[in-house]
Design a protein around this motif. Structure first.
Motif, PDB file in Angstrom:
ATOM      1  N   ASP A 209      20.903 -40.603  28.046  1.00  0.00           N
ATOM      2  CA  ASP A 209      19.415 -40.452  27.835  1.00  0.00           C
ATOM      3  C   ASP A 209      19.078 -38.972  27.169  1.00  0.00           C
ATOM      4  O   ASP A 209      17.864 -38.759  27.312  1.00  0.00           O
ATOM      5  CB  ASP A 209      18.724 -40.950  28.928  1.00  0.00           C
ATOM      6  N   CYS A 210      20.062 -38.145  27.031  1.00  0.00           N
ATOM      7  CA  CYS A 210      19.747 -36.945  26.894  1.00  0.00           C
ATOM      8  C   CYS A 210      19.795 -36.556  25.214  1.00  0.00           C
ATOM      9  O   CYS A 210      19.401 -35.360  24.666  1.00  0.00           O
ATOM     10  CB  CYS A 210      20.892 -35.835  27.272  1.00  0.00           C
ATOM     11  N   ASP A 211      19.808 -37.495  24.602  1.00  0.00           N
ATOM     12  CA  ASP A 211      19.438 -37.665  23.056  1.00  0.00           C
ATOM     13  C   ASP A 211      20.214 -36.306  22.330  1.00  0.00           C
ATOM     14  O   ASP A 211      19.788 -35.740  21.786  1.00  0.00           O
ATOM     15  CB  ASP A 211      18.046 -37.394  22.771  1.00  0.00           C
ATOM     16  N   LEU A 212      21.549 -36.430  22.601  1.00  0.00           N
ATOM     17  CA  LEU A 212      22.568 -35.535  21.861  1.00  0.00           C
ATOM     18  C   LEU A 212      22.525 -35.554  20.481  1.00  0.00           C
ATOM     19  O   LEU A 212      22.643 -36.850  19.768  1.00  0.00           O
ATOM     20  CB  LEU A 212      23.875 -35.481  22.330  1.00  0.00           C
ATOM     21  N   TYR A 213      22.337 -34.399  19.827  1.00  0.00           N
ATOM     22  CA  TYR A 213      22.204 -34.264  18.208  1.00  0.00           C
ATOM     23  C   TYR A 213      23.643 -34.393  17.783  1.00  0.00           C
ATOM     24  O   TYR A 213      23.843 -35.318  16.751  1.00  0.00           O
ATOM     25  CB  TYR A 213      21.661 -33.103  17.665  1.00  0.00           C
ATOM     26  N   TRP A 214      24.701 -33.811  18.298  1.00  0.00           N
ATOM     27  CA  TRP A 214      25.922 -34.257  17.944  1.00  0.00           C
ATOM     28  C   TRP A 214      26.723 -33.707  18.988  1.00  0.00           C
ATOM     29  O   TRP A 214      26.718 -33.041  19.861  1.00  0.00           O
ATOM     30  CB  TRP A 214      26.305 -33.295  16.485  1.00  0.00           C
ATOM     31  N   VAL A 215      28.180 -34.520  18.804  1.00  0.00           N
ATOM     32  CA  VAL A 215      29.489 -34.141  19.736  1.00  0.00           C
ATOM     33  C   VAL A 215      30.460 -33.499  18.816  1.00  0.00           C
ATOM     34  O   VAL A 215      30.723 -34.154  17.653  1.00  0.00           O
ATOM     35  CB  VAL A 215      29.856 -35.188  20.540  1.00  0.00           C
ATOM     36  N   GLU A 216      31.067 -32.319  19.259  1.00  0.00           N
ATOM     37  CA  GLU A 216      31.822 -31.428  18.454  1.00  0.00           C
ATOM     38  C   GLU A 216      33.242 -31.415  19.167  1.00  0.00           C
ATOM     39  O   GLU A 216      33.312 -31.076  20.467  1.00  0.00           O
ATOM     40  CB  GLU A 216      31.375 -30.135  18.323  1.00  0.00           C
ATOM     41  N   GLN A 234      27.945 -46.519  18.394  1.00  0.00           N
ATOM     42  CA  GLN A 234      26.938 -47.402  17.709  1.00  0.00           C
ATOM     43  C   GLN A 234      25.606 -47.765  18.054  1.00  0.00           C
ATOM     44  O   GLN A 234      25.446 -48.066  19.359  1.00  0.00           O
ATOM     45  CB  GLN A 234      27.805 -48.768  17.651  1.00  0.00           C
ATOM     46  N   GLY A 235      24.611 -47.398  17.236  1.00  0.00           N
ATOM     47  CA  GLY A 235      23.208 -47.724  17.729  1.00  0.00           C
ATOM     48  C   GLY A 235      22.607 -46.600  18.260  1.00  0.00           C
ATOM     49  O   GLY A 235      21.427 -46.454  18.475  1.00  0.00           O
ATOM     50  N   SER A 236      23.411 -45.277  18.155  1.00  0.00           N
ATOM     51  CA  SER A 236      22.748 -44.072  18.588  1.00  0.00           C
ATOM     52  C   SER A 236      22.776 -43.305  17.362  1.00  0.00           C
ATOM     53  O   SER A 236      23.578 -43.502  16.345  1.00  0.00           O
ATOM     54  CB  SER A 236      23.714 -43.344  19.559  1.00  0.00           C
ATOM     55  N   GLN A 237      21.988 -42.121  17.479  1.00  0.00           N
ATOM     56  CA  GLN A 237      21.795 -41.197  16.312  1.00  0.00           C
ATOM     57  C   GLN A 237      22.582 -40.107  16.434  1.00  0.00           C
ATOM     58  O   GLN A 237      22.995 -39.202  15.772  1.00  0.00           O
ATOM     59  CB  GLN A 237      20.473 -40.721  16.341  1.00  0.00           C
ATOM     60  N   ASN A 258      36.386 -43.549   6.397  1.00  0.00           N
ATOM     61  CA  ASN A 258      36.079 -44.510   7.124  1.00  0.00           C
ATOM     62  C   ASN A 258      34.828 -44.466   8.056  1.00  0.00           C
ATOM     63  O   ASN A 258      34.656 -45.845   8.654  1.00  0.00           O
ATOM     64  CB  ASN A 258      37.519 -44.561   7.957  1.00  0.00           C
ATOM     65  N   GLY A 259      34.132 -43.648   7.942  1.00  0.00           N
ATOM     66  CA  GLY A 259      32.971 -43.527   8.754  1.00  0.00           C
ATOM     67  C   GLY A 259      33.000 -42.961  10.282  1.00  0.00           C
ATOM     68  O   GLY A 259      31.866 -42.889  11.135  1.00  0.00           O
ATOM     69  N   ASP A 260      33.967 -42.401  10.533  1.00  0.00           N
ATOM     70  CA  ASP A 260      34.204 -42.017  12.064  1.00  0.00           C
ATOM     71  C   ASP A 260      34.031 -40.419  12.147  1.00  0.00           C
ATOM     72  O   ASP A 260      34.248 -40.001  13.345  1.00  0.00           O
ATOM     73  CB  ASP A 260      35.573 -42.567  12.511  1.00  0.00           C
ATOM     74  N   ILE A 261      33.731 -39.900  11.066  1.00  0.00           N
ATOM     75  CA  ILE A 261      33.333 -38.469  11.282  1.00  0.00           C
ATOM     76  C   ILE A 261      32.022 -38.374  10.288  1.00  0.00           C
ATOM     77  O   ILE A 261      32.003 -38.691   9.316  1.00  0.00           O
ATOM     78  CB  ILE A 261      34.280 -37.440  10.802  1.00  0.00           C
ATOM     79  N   ASP A 262      31.028 -37.533  11.012  1.00  0.00           N
ATOM     80  CA  ASP A 262      29.823 -37.395  10.542  1.00  0.00           C
ATOM     81  C   ASP A 262      29.381 -36.095   9.801  1.00  0.00           C
ATOM     82  O   ASP A 262      28.841 -36.275   8.765  1.00  0.00           O
ATOM     83  CB  ASP A 262      28.692 -38.014  11.502  1.00  0.00           C
ATOM     84  N   VAL A 263      30.186 -35.218  10.368  1.00  0.00           N
ATOM     85  CA  VAL A 263      29.989 -33.720   9.718  1.00  0.00           C
ATOM     86  C   VAL A 263      31.327 -33.214   9.949  1.00  0.00           C
ATOM     87  O   VAL A 263      32.125 -33.124  11.007  1.00  0.00           O
ATOM     88  CB  VAL A 263      29.031 -32.800  10.854  1.00  0.00           C
ATOM     89  N   LEU A 264      31.739 -32.424   8.941  1.00  0.00           N
ATOM     90  CA  LEU A 264      33.028 -31.788   8.995  1.00  0.00           C
ATOM     91  C   LEU A 264      32.645 -29.952   9.136  1.00  0.00           C
ATOM     92  O   LEU A 264      31.709 -29.621   8.528  1.00  0.00           O
ATOM     93  CB  LEU A 264      33.765 -31.861   7.528  1.00  0.00           C
TER      94      LEU A 264
END
Length: 349
Positions: A209-216, A234-237, A258-264
C-alpha cells in the motif's frame, strides 16, 4: 565554423572536490560513503581559444594534441574512437562551446529541459544513529527542505548488516515510515542486490500500500527471477529498474524487450554519453542513468535526459562541487531545468 577548423592545442588535468551535506552511510553491500570525494577532470584547449572540460570517464589519451576536434567527436553520434571515451564529457562540452549549442541540443533535444529529480542519498542512517528510523526521517526532512519531492530509500539491511529477518523487518518499517511522513512524495527503493527473489516479494507484499514508484536492483540479475517479479507486480504501476551493477548489456536488453525491465540504469559516466547515444534507440523501455557519487553527474544525466528523451526521472546527488559554477541549472520543487548555455553550461573557477 566547423569543428574541423579547431585543433586541440593542450590537454590539462585537474581535480574537483564534491561535498555532501552530511555523511552518507551504508547500503546493502558497502560501508560508509563518506562526505564526498576528489575526482579527475580533463580540460581541452584549442588553438582558437576554445575550451571544454568534463569528468575523465576513463584513460585520457595525450595523443589528441594536434588533432582537429572534428576528428575526435561527431556532434551527431559522439566520440569517434573507443580510445577517446575518457574524453567523452570534455569533447561534448568542447563541441557545444564551438558550435554555440547546449549538450542537450547536440544529443537531439528529444526530451524536456525540466526533469524530475529524486533524492538518492537516503541510506542506512538508522544503523549509524541511536535515533533509529527517526534518523532516516531526519535525512528525508533535510532533503525535503532542500527541494526534493521524491526519495530513493536504500533497503537490504539483512544482506550484511543485520540478521536477515530483522533487517527485512527494518526495511519494511523504514519504507512505511517515510510513506506516512510524505504521503505525496514519490518513493523508490534500491536493494543493491541485497535480496533474493522470494525475500523481495515478501517485502513487496508488506509494503503493497506504499505506492512505490520503482524497485531498483532487488537481486542479482536473473531473467527468470525478473520475469517472476514482473508477474507479481502485474496490475501495479511500480517499475523495475536494473542495469547499474556491472551491466551485461545484451542480456539486459533482451530482458527489457521481454517486458521484465522497465528502466535501464547504466551509469552516466562509466557507461558514457556516447554509449548512451548508441544504445538508446535499441532499448524497449525507459532509461535513467545511474548518477550516484557526484553532484556533477546529476547535471550530466539531466542533459542526457533533455537530449535523448525517454528518461522519466534523474538521480539527484545532494551536495556541491568546489570551484564549479552550477548556477545556470535552475532547481525548484523537485525539478531541475538545464540551461541553454553552450556545452554543459558549467564554468570552472
Amino acid at each position: 565554423m566547423t569543428l574541423d577548423r579547431h585543433f586541440v592545442h593542450r590537454v590539462e588535468h585537474s581535480t574537483i572536490q564534491s561535498r555532501y551535506p552530511r555523511t552518507v552511510g551504508r547500503n546493502a553491500r558497502l560501508g560508509s560513503h563518506g562526505n564526498g570525494g576528489v575526482d579527475d577532470v580533463v580540460i581541452l584547449h584549442t588553438d582558437t581559444g576554445k575550451t571544454g572540460w568534463g569528468l575523465a570517464a576513463g584513460p585520457v589519451p595525450e595523443e589528441v594534441v594536434g588533432r582537429s576536434v572534428g576528428e575526435l567527436i561527431d556532434p551527431a553520434t559522439g566520440v569517434t574512437e573507443p580510445g577517446l571515451r575518457g574524453l567523452d564529457f570534455a569533447l561534448h562540452d568542447l563541441a557545444g562551446q564551438i558550435l554555440d549549442l547546449p549538450v542537450h541540443a547536440l544529443l537531439g533535444g528529444r526530451g524536456s529541459t525540466t526533469i524530475p529529480i529524486y533524492d538518492g542519498a537516503i541510506y542506512f542512517a538508522d544503523l549509524d544513529d541511536a535515533g533509529g528510523v527517526d534518523a532516516v526521517l531526519a535525512h528525508c526532512a533535510a532533503d525535503d527542505a532542500a527541494g526534493y519531492r521524491a526519495f530513493k530509500l536504500k533497503i537490504g539491511r539483512g544482506n550484511r548488516w543485520m540478521d536477515r529477518a530483522a533487517g527485512d523487518a527494518r526495511d519494511i518499517e523504514v519504507t512505511r515510515a517515510v510513506r506516512a511522513a510524505y504521503p505525496k512524495h514519490r518513493i523508490l527503493v534500491d536493494a543493491n542486490d541485497g535480496y533474493d527473489c522470494d525475500g523481495f516479494i515478501e517485502y513487496l507484499e508488506a509494503v503493497a500500500d506504499c505506492d512505490l514508484y520503482w524497485v531498483e536492483e532487488p537481486f542479482l540479475d536473473d531473467a527468470d527471477d525478473l520475469a517472476r517479479l514482473k508477474k507479481h507486480l502485474q496490475g501495479s504501476q511500480t517499475l523495475i529498474a536494473e542495469g547499474e551493477s556491472n551491466p551485461d548489456l545484451e542480456p539486459l536488453l533482451e530482458i527489457a524487450a521481454n517486458g521484465d525491465i522497465d528502466v535501464l540504469l547504466m551509469d552516466v559516466v562509466s557507461f558514457g554519453l556516447t554509449s548512451w547515444r548508441e544504445v538508446m534507440p535499441r532499448i524497449a523501455c525507459q532509461a535513467s542513468p545511474h548518477a550516484w557519487g557526484l553532484p556533477l553527474k546529476t547535471l550530466y544525466a539531466a542533459q542526457l535526459a533533455a537530449g535523448l528523451g525517454n528518461v522519466p526521472t534523474v538521480e539527484g546527488v545532494p551536495g556541491t562541487t568546489d570551484g564549479v559554477d552550477t548556477s545556470a541549472y535552475r532547481w525548484a520543487d523537485g525539478n531541475l531545468t538545464v540551461p541553454d548555455r553552450p556545452g554543459f553550461g558549467l564554468t570552472l573557477a
